[in-house]
Design an enzyme around this catalytic site. Structure first.
Site, PDB file in Angstrom:
ATOM      1  CE  LYS A 227      -2.510  -0.029 -41.402  1.00  0.00           C
ATOM      2  NZ  LYS A 227      -2.847   0.173 -39.972  1.00  0.00           N
TER       3      LYS A 227
ATOM      4  CE  LYS B 245       3.867   1.734 -41.069  1.00  0.00           C
ATOM      5  NZ  LYS B 245       3.981   1.339 -39.703  1.00  0.00           N
TER       6      LYS B 245
ATOM      7  CE  LYS C 281       1.015  -0.827 -32.874  1.00  0.00           C
ATOM      8  NZ  LYS C 281      -0.007  -0.257 -33.449  1.00  0.00           N
TER       9      LYS C 281
HETATM   10  P1  ATP Z   1      -0.303  -1.194 -37.885  1.00  0.00           P
HETATM   11  O1  ATP Z   1       0.446  -1.918 -38.699  1.00  0.00           O
HETATM   12  O2  ATP Z   1      -1.542  -1.882 -36.958  1.00  0.00           O
HETATM   13  O3  ATP Z   1      -1.250   0.289 -38.521  1.00  0.00           O
HETATM   14  P2  ATP Z   1       1.944   0.533 -36.775  1.00  0.00           P
HETATM   15  O4  ATP Z   1       3.031  -0.293 -36.524  1.00  0.00           O
HETATM   16  O5  ATP Z   1       1.651   1.376 -38.150  1.00  0.00           O
HETATM   17  O6  ATP Z   1       0.535  -0.714 -36.629  1.00  0.00           O
HETATM   18  P3  ATP Z   1       0.385   2.606 -35.211  1.00  0.00           P
HETATM   19  O7  ATP Z   1      -0.227   2.342 -34.101  1.00  0.00           O
HETATM   20  O8  ATP Z   1      -0.311   2.750 -36.580  1.00  0.00           O
HETATM   21  O9  ATP Z   1       1.465   1.566 -35.623  1.00  0.00           O
HETATM   22  O10 ATP Z   1       1.219   3.964 -35.134  1.00  0.00           O
HETATM   23  C1  ATP Z   1       1.587   4.300 -33.746  1.00  0.00           C
HETATM   24  C2  ATP Z   1       2.958   5.650 -34.176  1.00  0.00           C
HETATM   25  O11 ATP Z   1       4.182   4.732 -34.765  1.00  0.00           O
HETATM   26  C3  ATP Z   1       2.516   6.240 -35.259  1.00  0.00           C
HETATM   27  O12 ATP Z   1       2.755   7.719 -34.904  1.00  0.00           O
HETATM   28  C4  ATP Z   1       3.232   5.934 -36.406  1.00  0.00           C
HETATM   29  O13 ATP Z   1       3.786   7.068 -37.278  1.00  0.00           O
HETATM   30  C5  ATP Z   1       4.519   5.441 -35.882  1.00  0.00           C
HETATM   31  N1  ATP Z   1       4.937   4.508 -36.647  1.00  0.00           N
HETATM   32  C6  ATP Z   1       4.526   3.256 -36.879  1.00  0.00           C
HETATM   33  N2  ATP Z   1       5.192   2.416 -37.731  1.00  0.00           N
HETATM   34  C7  ATP Z   1       6.402   3.132 -37.833  1.00  0.00           C
HETATM   35  C8  ATP Z   1       7.810   2.954 -38.410  1.00  0.00           C
HETATM   36  N3  ATP Z   1       8.151   1.803 -39.120  1.00  0.00           N
HETATM   37  N4  ATP Z   1       8.590   3.860 -38.228  1.00  0.00           N
HETATM   38  C9  ATP Z   1       8.585   4.933 -37.563  1.00  0.00           C
HETATM   39  N5  ATP Z   1       7.445   5.322 -36.962  1.00  0.00           N
HETATM   40  C10 ATP Z   1       6.482   4.478 -36.956  1.00  0.00           C
HETATM   41 MG    MG Z   2      -0.210   2.166 -38.567  1.00  0.00          MG
END
Ligand code: ATP
Ligand code: MG
Length: 344
Positions: free
Chosen positions: A115, A207, A210
């Site tokens: 990040k 991955k 968001k």
């Molecule tokens: P950001 O990019 O802001 O970190 P994010 O998409 O990673 O957002 P988080 O809020 O950080 O989302 O994570 C929320 C939950 O979703 C966590 O348990 C994380 O492990 C899971 N998660 C996030 N992205 C994935 C993915 N691509 N596949 C499976 N699980 C995910």
């Molecule tokens: Mg995340």
């Protein structure tokens, strides 16, 4: 051995559009655990501000994550749904953990490296300390189980290390205060969603996130049928046909990801999906994937939009959840202060 109440905690950041990865990796498992455990599900807004946020959008996103929890099937009356910033004990315990965790431990965290990118000197201290706050989120409830996606495994290991070091550093004081041998449980990660690592639709080695600037990289829970169709059709693939055997997906990250998404959405295994689509071209498979994704995500997205429209109802769910969370968190924080030797 100290006995701990079996308790589930997990969080989702209000950083943007909730996507298929959040649903398949985390939220779907959150829903399941409600039948076996006492659960706390948190909209982790203090984590969100580790990267820049616009105040109006943050508010909307907090409500949207709350709506997603409920639309997916989380019951805020039987369990606790709240936003982190309403329970100050998260930040308070995080400070204690900043003094327990070692700089060397945090330097190994890959999420910070990803990040912060190349401009590491300019990243916020909050982004660096993110994992100690995450440990506090879990341990302020002395939670024993944490459902997360695969990307959070390293942070969970750090939370266990912090719990263990606290228990060791203060072993005598913990015993003197009648808590037995250990004050904090070592929280167990539950990396068991139907798909634990959903990859970006534009790059099968990254991955789905968001915070990815490209909206085409993810399927959002609120995307309508046309948007889902467009994104799936545009999703990166390779020129070969789909294989009939799972071995044929090796070194084909985009194909592997799309097959994995189909399997997770349909409650099948990848070999089962390949039995149906193996040998065929991507366009046939993608059409079937669009239909499936629309059928599974459509109802959740529609319900989310409906719930999020009633701001006062959402806010009152969060207020009520925070009040109940605070009862548990303040008890832990008081005991931690006694263990540490603070006067109160
Ligand atoms: P950001 O990019 O802001 O970190 P994010 O998409 O990673 O957002 P988080 O809020 O950080 O989302 O994570 C929320 C939950 O979703 C966590 O348990 C994380 O492990 C899971 N998660 C996030 N992205 C994935 C993915 N691509 N596949 C499976 N699980 C995910
Ligand atoms: Mg995340």
């Amino acid at each position: 051995m100290t006995k701990f109440v079996q308790r589930v905690f997990s969080g989702v950041q209000p950083t943007g559009n909730l996507h298929l990865g959040n649903y398949l990796g985390a939220i779907k498992k959150f829903v399941e655990l409600q039948t076996t455990h006492e659960c706390l599900y948190c909209v982790v807004d203090l984590h969100a501000i580790t990267v820049p946020q616009k105040p109006d959008e943050l508010k909307t996103n907090i409500r949207e994550v709350t709506a997603a929890f409920i639309a997916a099937g989380i019951d805020p009356t039987k369990h606790i749904v709240f936003n982190q910033s309403q329970v100050a004990e998260h930040a308070e315990l995080a400070w204690v953990f900043n003094c327990v965790a070692r700089v060397g431990w945090l330097n190994r965290m890959t999420q910070f490296k990803e990040k912060a990118g190349k401009d590491r000197e300019n990243a916020s201290i909050g982004l660096y300390a993110y994992p100690t706050l995450m440990a506090a989120d879990i341990l302020v409830y002395r939670a024993t189980h944490v459902p997360v996606g695969e990307d959070q495994k390293q942070h969970l290991e750090l939370a266990r290390d912090i719990a263990q070091k606290f228990n060791q550093d203060f072993v005598e004081s913990i015993a003197t205060h009648q808590h037995g041998e250990a004050y904090f449980p070592l929280p167990e990660p539950l990396i068991q969603g139907p798909a634990t690592r959903v990859m970006s639709l534009r790059d099968g080695t990254k991955k789905m996130s968001k915070s990815d600037p490209s909206d085409n990289s993810r399927l959002n829970l609120t995307d309508d049928a046309d948007t889902i169709a467009q994104k799936v059709r545009k999703a990166k693939t390779d020129p070969d046909a789909l294989p009939s055997e799972i071995e044929g997906l090796a070194n084909r990250p985009e194909a592997d990801n799309l097959v994995g998404i189909y399997a997770a959405l349909n409650g099948e295994t990848k070999p089962q999906v390949l039995r149906t689509f193996g040998g065929g071209n991507f366009s046939t498979f993608k059409s079937a994937l669009v239909d499936l994704a629309v059928a599974k995500l459509g109802p959740i997205g529609a319900e989310m939009k409906k719930l999020a429209a009633d701001e006062s109802a959402i806010d009152s769910i969060l207020r009520d959840g925070a009040a109940r969370a605070k009862v548990l968190a303040s008890e832990t924080m008081g005991e931690v202060k006694d263990i540490l030797g603070f006067v109160r």
